[in-house]
Design a protein around this motif. Structure first.
Motif, PDB file in Angstrom:
ATOM      1  N   LYS A 100       0.843  -1.205   0.000  1.00 18.89           N
ATOM      2  CA  LYS A 100       0.000   0.000   0.000  1.00 18.89           C
ATOM      3  C   LYS A 100       0.875   1.252   0.000  1.00 18.89           C
ATOM      4  O   LYS A 100       0.572   2.238  -0.675  1.00 18.89           O
ATOM      5  CB  LYS A 100      -0.939   0.004   1.193  1.00 18.89           C
ATOM      6  CG  LYS A 100      -1.880   1.199   1.205  1.00 18.89           C
ATOM      7  CD  LYS A 100      -2.732   1.226   2.446  1.00 18.89           C
ATOM      8  CE  LYS A 100      -3.665   2.408   2.528  1.00 18.89           C
ATOM      9  NZ  LYS A 100      -3.269   3.646   1.933  1.00 18.89           N
ATOM     10  N   ASN A 125      -7.442   1.628  -4.067  1.00 18.84           N
ATOM     11  CA  ASN A 125      -7.070   3.014  -3.834  1.00 18.84           C
ATOM     12  C   ASN A 125      -7.983   3.879  -4.694  1.00 18.84           C
ATOM     13  O   ASN A 125      -7.973   3.752  -5.918  1.00 18.84           O
ATOM     14  CB  ASN A 125      -5.598   3.240  -4.198  1.00 18.84           C
ATOM     15  CG  ASN A 125      -5.129   4.648  -3.928  1.00 18.84           C
ATOM     16  OD1 ASN A 125      -5.788   5.624  -4.281  1.00 18.84           O
ATOM     17  ND2 ASN A 125      -3.964   4.772  -3.315  1.00 18.84           N
ATOM     18  N   ASP A 142       0.718   4.256  -2.729  1.00 18.78           N
ATOM     19  CA  ASP A 142       0.554   5.661  -2.341  1.00 18.78           C
ATOM     20  C   ASP A 142       1.718   6.513  -2.840  1.00 18.78           C
ATOM     21  O   ASP A 142       1.520   7.632  -3.336  1.00 18.78           O
ATOM     22  CB  ASP A 142       0.425   5.791  -0.817  1.00 18.78           C
ATOM     23  CG  ASP A 142      -0.852   5.137  -0.281  1.00 18.78           C
ATOM     24  OD1 ASP A 142      -1.775   4.891  -1.081  1.00 18.78           O
ATOM     25  OD2 ASP A 142      -0.910   4.864   0.933  1.00 18.78           O
TER      26      ASP A 142
END
Length: 193
Positions: free
Chosen positions: A118, A153, A122
């Protein structure tokens, strides 16, 4: 790969028109991003087409260098807190002024709650914004897995407006490909073969 070829032709035509408009001092839509998602099974030509697109983008002046940097989860995700952002940033820096191709990109979201995938996503999304004029990102993977990946996301779907589905080859297409390979090597298949 007729649909894929049509997409590449359309992309090429659109970018050439934009370049001509720019040369003439006419307004150009610079809000449209070139980031792409290639969905399909292994062996359907995703990596090869990414190389072709990098070459096309370079030759019409969209990117400054004729380079495609290929990576996957291992090239972006580290094993310790804080290292993933650095690793992802290094890979993006390597691809600047070219194309970053991330194979099996869905694997970034499949690590569980304590995984650093993750963080890589990001960081990638932020860097895509920071370097929007110097980087094209192509994510590739299985169709279903990539659909699930886009849901992980909320920013991903809007960052990748160009989604190209790579269909499996038909038996006839596979025979044409095989016969082309055989011909290049000086072989001719008999009907029985």
């Amino acid at each position: 790969l007729e649909e894929v070829k049509q997409f590449v032709r359309s992309l090429y035509a659109r970018l050439r028109i934009q370049n001509e408009r720019k040369k003439m001092g006419l307004p150009v839509d610079s809000t449209h991003t070139l980031h792409m998602i290639f969905k399909g099974n292994p062996g359907t030509g995703k990596t090869m087409v990414a190389r072709i697109i990098a070459d096309v983008l370079y030759h019409i002046g969209v990117i400054r260098k004729a380079k495609l940097v290929e990576t996957d989860r291992a090239g972006l995700v580290a094993g310790y807190v804080g290292q993933t952002a650095l690793k992802t940033t290094e890979k993006v820096q390597e691809a600047l002024d070219g194309v970053l191709f991330i194979d099996e990109a869905y694997a970034l979201s499949q690590g569980g709650p304590n995984d650093f995938g993750k963080e890589a996503i990001d960081t990638l999304v932020k860097l895509m914004d920071d370097y929007r004029d110097r980087l094209v990102v192509i994510l590739a993977g299985y169709s279903g897995d990539m659909d699930d990946f886009l849901k992980t996301n909320p920013c991903l779907k809007s960052r990748f407006p160009n989604i190209i589905e790579f269909a499996d080859y038909t038996p006839d297409e596979l025979m044409q490909i095989a016969e082309s390979f055989y011909r290049q090597k000086g072989y001719v298949l008999s009907e029985a073969a």
